[in-house]
Design an enzyme around this catalytic site. Structure first.
Site, PDB file in Angstrom:
ATOM      1  CB  THR A 110      -0.919  -0.014   1.242  1.00  0.00           C
ATOM      2  OG1 THR A 110      -1.625  -1.254   1.256  1.00  0.00           O
ATOM      3  CG2 THR A 110      -1.899   1.140   1.226  1.00  0.00           C
TER       4      THR A 110
ATOM      5  CB  THR B 257       7.978 -11.253   0.152  1.00  0.00           C
ATOM      6  OG1 THR B 257       6.697 -10.658   0.133  1.00  0.00           O
ATOM      7  CG2 THR B 257       8.873 -10.590   1.173  1.00  0.00           C
ATOM      8  NE  ARG B 258       3.424 -13.109  -0.012  1.00  0.00           N
ATOM      9  CZ  ARG B 258       2.191 -12.629  -0.061  1.00  0.00           C
ATOM     10  NH1 ARG B 258       1.230 -13.286  -0.668  1.00  0.00           N
ATOM     11  NH2 ARG B 258       1.882 -11.471   0.518  1.00  0.00           N
TER      12      ARG B 258
ATOM     13  N   GLY C  82       4.547   2.088  11.374  1.00  0.00           N
ATOM     14  CA  GLY C  82       4.301   0.807  12.034  1.00  0.00           C
ATOM     15  C   GLY C  82       5.470   0.397  12.919  1.00  0.00           C
TER      16      GLY C  82
ATOM     17  CB  CYS D  33      -2.033   7.424   8.132  1.00  0.00           C
ATOM     18  SG  CYS D  33      -2.677   5.998   9.016  1.00  0.00           S
ATOM     19  CG  ASN D  34      -4.830   7.601  12.705  1.00  0.00           C
ATOM     20  OD1 ASN D  34      -5.781   8.256  12.297  1.00  0.00           O
ATOM     21  ND2 ASN D  34      -4.843   6.270  12.750  1.00  0.00           N
TER      22      ASN D  34
ATOM     23  CG  ASP E  56      -5.058   0.158   4.155  1.00  0.00           C
ATOM     24  OD1 ASP E  56      -5.603   1.096   4.768  1.00  0.00           O
ATOM     25  OD2 ASP E  56      -3.834  -0.064   4.185  1.00  0.00           O
TER      26      ASP E  56
ATOM     27  CG  HIS F 155      -3.045   7.321  17.540  1.00  0.00           C
ATOM     28  ND1 HIS F 155      -3.897   6.469  18.218  1.00  0.00           N
ATOM     29  CD2 HIS F 155      -2.851   6.770  16.321  1.00  0.00           C
ATOM     30  CE1 HIS F 155      -4.230   5.456  17.435  1.00  0.00           C
ATOM     31  NE2 HIS F 155      -3.604   5.605  16.279  1.00  0.00           N
TER      32      HIS F 155
ATOM     33  CG  HIS G 137      -7.581   6.477  10.000  1.00  0.00           C
ATOM     34  ND1 HIS G 137      -7.883   5.230  10.479  1.00  0.00           N
ATOM     35  CD2 HIS G 137      -6.333   6.376   9.472  1.00  0.00           C
ATOM     36  CE1 HIS G 137      -6.869   4.403  10.241  1.00  0.00           C
ATOM     37  NE2 HIS G 137      -5.917   5.072   9.617  1.00  0.00           N
TER      38      HIS G 137
ATOM     39  CD  GLN H  38      -7.085   4.325   5.017  1.00  0.00           C
ATOM     40  OE1 GLN H  38      -7.723   5.347   5.243  1.00  0.00           O
ATOM     41  NE2 GLN H  38      -7.582   3.317   4.301  1.00  0.00           N
TER      42      GLN H  38
HETATM   43  P1  NAD Z   1       1.264  -3.707   3.103  1.00  0.00           P
HETATM   44  O1  NAD Z   1       1.044  -5.020   3.752  1.00  0.00           O
HETATM   45  O2  NAD Z   1       0.226  -3.140   2.216  1.00  0.00           O
HETATM   46  O3  NAD Z   1       2.622  -3.738   2.267  1.00  0.00           O
HETATM   47  C1  NAD Z   1       3.801  -4.269   2.792  1.00  0.00           C
HETATM   48  C2  NAD Z   1       4.603  -4.912   1.689  1.00  0.00           C
HETATM   49  O4  NAD Z   1       5.829  -5.425   2.233  1.00  0.00           O
HETATM   50  C3  NAD Z   1       3.885  -6.099   1.038  1.00  0.00           C
HETATM   51  O5  NAD Z   1       4.069  -6.011  -0.362  1.00  0.00           O
HETATM   52  C4  NAD Z   1       4.608  -7.324   1.620  1.00  0.00           C
HETATM   53  O6  NAD Z   1       4.598  -8.428   0.744  1.00  0.00           O
HETATM   54  C5  NAD Z   1       6.015  -6.762   1.770  1.00  0.00           C
HETATM   55  N1  NAD Z   1       6.844  -7.508   2.742  1.00  0.00           N
HETATM   56  C6  NAD Z   1       6.444  -8.269   3.779  1.00  0.00           C
HETATM   57  N2  NAD Z   1       7.502  -8.800   4.414  1.00  0.00           N
HETATM   58  C7  NAD Z   1       8.602  -8.354   3.780  1.00  0.00           C
HETATM   59  C8  NAD Z   1       9.984  -8.576   3.957  1.00  0.00           C
HETATM   60  N3  NAD Z   1      10.442  -9.353   4.936  1.00  0.00           N
HETATM   61  N4  NAD Z   1      10.839  -7.962   3.104  1.00  0.00           N
HETATM   62  C9  NAD Z   1      10.400  -7.171   2.098  1.00  0.00           C
HETATM   63  N5  NAD Z   1       9.083  -6.944   1.870  1.00  0.00           N
HETATM   64  C10 NAD Z   1       8.196  -7.523   2.708  1.00  0.00           C
HETATM   65  O7  NAD Z   1       1.606  -2.697   4.291  1.00  0.00           O
HETATM   66  P2  NAD Z   1       1.455  -1.110   4.259  1.00  0.00           P
HETATM   67  O8  NAD Z   1       0.046  -0.777   4.628  1.00  0.00           O
HETATM   68  O9  NAD Z   1       2.029  -0.570   3.028  1.00  0.00           O
HETATM   69  O10 NAD Z   1       2.339  -0.707   5.529  1.00  0.00           O
HETATM   70  C11 NAD Z   1       3.732  -0.513   5.424  1.00  0.00           C
HETATM   71  C12 NAD Z   1       4.188   0.361   6.575  1.00  0.00           C
HETATM   72  O11 NAD Z   1       3.543   1.640   6.445  1.00  0.00           O
HETATM   73  C13 NAD Z   1       3.823  -0.142   7.973  1.00  0.00           C
HETATM   74  O12 NAD Z   1       4.817   0.274   8.879  1.00  0.00           O
HETATM   75  C14 NAD Z   1       2.536   0.575   8.263  1.00  0.00           C
HETATM   76  O13 NAD Z   1       2.256   0.687   9.631  1.00  0.00           O
HETATM   77  C15 NAD Z   1       2.815   1.926   7.635  1.00  0.00           C
HETATM   78  N6  NAD Z   1       1.622   2.693   7.277  1.00  0.00           N
HETATM   79  C16 NAD Z   1       0.534   2.074   6.726  1.00  0.00           C
HETATM   80  C17 NAD Z   1      -0.579   2.846   6.431  1.00  0.00           C
HETATM   81  C18 NAD Z   1      -1.833   2.220   5.882  1.00  0.00           C
HETATM   82  O14 NAD Z   1      -2.905   2.673   6.209  1.00  0.00           O
HETATM   83  N7  NAD Z   1      -1.757   1.213   5.050  1.00  0.00           N
HETATM   84  C19 NAD Z   1      -0.573   4.217   6.651  1.00  0.00           C
HETATM   85  C20 NAD Z   1       0.583   4.821   7.137  1.00  0.00           C
HETATM   86  C21 NAD Z   1       1.674   4.041   7.466  1.00  0.00           C
END
Ligand code: NAD
Length: 345
Positions: free
Chosen positions: A12, A35-36, A116, A146-147, A177, A199, A227, A308
């Site tokens: 995301t 990863t996949r 995160g 994001c928050n 999401d 937060h 949010h 978010q």
């Molecule tokens: P996500 O699950 O959508 O994406 C994470 C990606 O990382 C996936 O493609 C997954 O396959 C990959 N991944 C998993 N393990 C891995 C590894 N060992 N090595 C390399 N890649 C790996 O997650 P996201 O929502 O994009 O969140 C990512 C970070 O951003 C987190 O810290 C999250 O808290 C933060 N965040 C998320 C949001 C949200 O609302 N989605 C908002 C702000 C911040």
């Protein structure tokens, strides 16, 4: 100079940061890590990003007909900075932010983590308006969640203009999401029983003057799109609604919506974003209901909506510029990022 950026974790946040970086003229994406071999791997290749693989899964990608440039470490070695967008908790294969930080350190590379991860991982957290300069030239920083980004965007200018005695904010959080079908709640309201929620303390990592002044509570609801925060701020100096509006009119990445214009809920806020024609219908700004702002007995009340999936994306671009020392002045970086991403202010 063009800074070479590696994106570790193309989900995301990672795919949005990669697109945003690609729009800048002082940095470029030299590859992304997956990863996949999911559809997002094909998406990355389609956009012209080189694909690197975490762990030993190269064969699975080749079997899926996806061209792999090599293992993730090759990409990290070639990069000036890694933007770690892997999931916050224990990741697939058991990797954590701490594990990855050790990898980056061993290679002598700078890195940016996401919200995160805990503040203690980097000892430095980032919000473009509140504390850009703290990250200039540093090895590691963390773009807050994001928050927290949403709270910093609106509270920091209020703190500068009027001073803040205390804040009480309730975070109404999306259950998952839009592209996620693993989490929930699906048909329930789930309170965060830990009070205050994380937060408030997280805001303090970007605005230290808020120490012990902000308390937050949180609740998760069955929605995917945004949010929403309801915030009460006890001000130090007297201010009218008009004064507050004026401050936010000048604040970066804060915009107004009005219930009287038909924007009554997060559904219409996202429709506004889609009408703006942004990539993926994203909304990088924090949307504050202008006709929901009130000041009574020295307390400011307001409601804001947070997209978010995207509000932290311009912050990541600014953070790259700060950490890599491309720009020392936060306001200049914000203006440059905004121009490239079509953000008005
Ligand atoms: P996500 O699950 O959508 O994406 C994470 C990606 O990382 C996936 O493609 C997954 O396959 C990959 N991944 C998993 N393990 C891995 C590894 N060992 N090595 C390399 N890649 C790996 O997650 P996201 O929502 O994009 O969140 C990512 C970070 O951003 C987190 O810290 C999250 O808290 C933060 N965040 C998320 C949001 C949200 O609302 N989605 C908002 C702000 C911040």
């Amino acid at each position: 100079m063009s800074v070479k950026v590696a994106i570790n974790g193309y989900g995301t946040i990672g795919k949005r940061v990669a697109d945003a970086v690609s729009r800048q003229d002082d940095m470029k994406v030299i590859g992304v890590v997956k990863t996949r071999p999911t559809h997002e791997a094909g998406l990355a290749l389609g956009k012209g990003f080189k694909l690197y693989v975490a762990k030993d899964g190269v064969q699975a990608f080749r079997d899926a007909g996806l061209e792999v440039a090599g293992p993730a470490e090759d990409l990290f070695r070639a990069a000036d900075i890694i933007v770690d967008c892997t999931p916050g908790k224990k990741k697939e294969g058991g990797t954590t932010g701490e594990d990855y930080k050790k990898v980056y350190e061993a290679l002598g590379k700078k890195a940016i983590f996401q919200g995160g991860e805990k503040h203690r991982l980097t000892g430095l957290s980032f919000n473009s308006a509140a504390n850009y300069s703290d990250s200039v030239g540093k090895g590691y920083s963390r773009v807050v969640s994001c928050n927290t980004t949403g709270l910093c965007r609106t509270l920091y200018p209020i703190h500068k203009a009027f001073g803040i005695e205390s804040v009480m904010a309730v975070m109404v959080r999306r259950g998952a999401d839009p592209g996620d079908s693993k989490s929930g709640p699906i048909n329930a309201i789930e309170p965060e029983v830990k009070v205050p929620s994380h937060h408030g303390p997280d805001v303090e990592t970007c605005i230290p003057e808020m120490k012990d002044k902000i308390k937050t509570m949180a609740v998760k609801v069955p929605t995917t799109i945004m949010h929403l925060h309801q915030v009460a701020v006890k001000l130090k100096k007297a201010a009218s609604v008009q004064d507050v509006v004026q401050v936010w009119e000048g604040a970066p990445r804060v915009m107004f919506v009005n219930a009287k214009d038909g924007v009554k809920s997060t559904a219409q806020v996202m429709e506004v974003a889609r009408d703006m024609g942004r990539d993926r219908g994203d909304l990088y700004e924090i949307a504050v209901w202008k006709d929901g702002i009130n000041v009574a007995d020295g307390t400011l009340y307001y409601t804001q909506a947070i997209h978010q999936e995207s509000d932290v994306v311009p912050e990541n671009v600014d953070c790259i510029r700060a950490v890599c020392g491309l720009e020392k002045d936060g306001a200049k970086s914000v203006a440059k990022t905004n121009k490239a991403m079509g953000i008005r202010k």
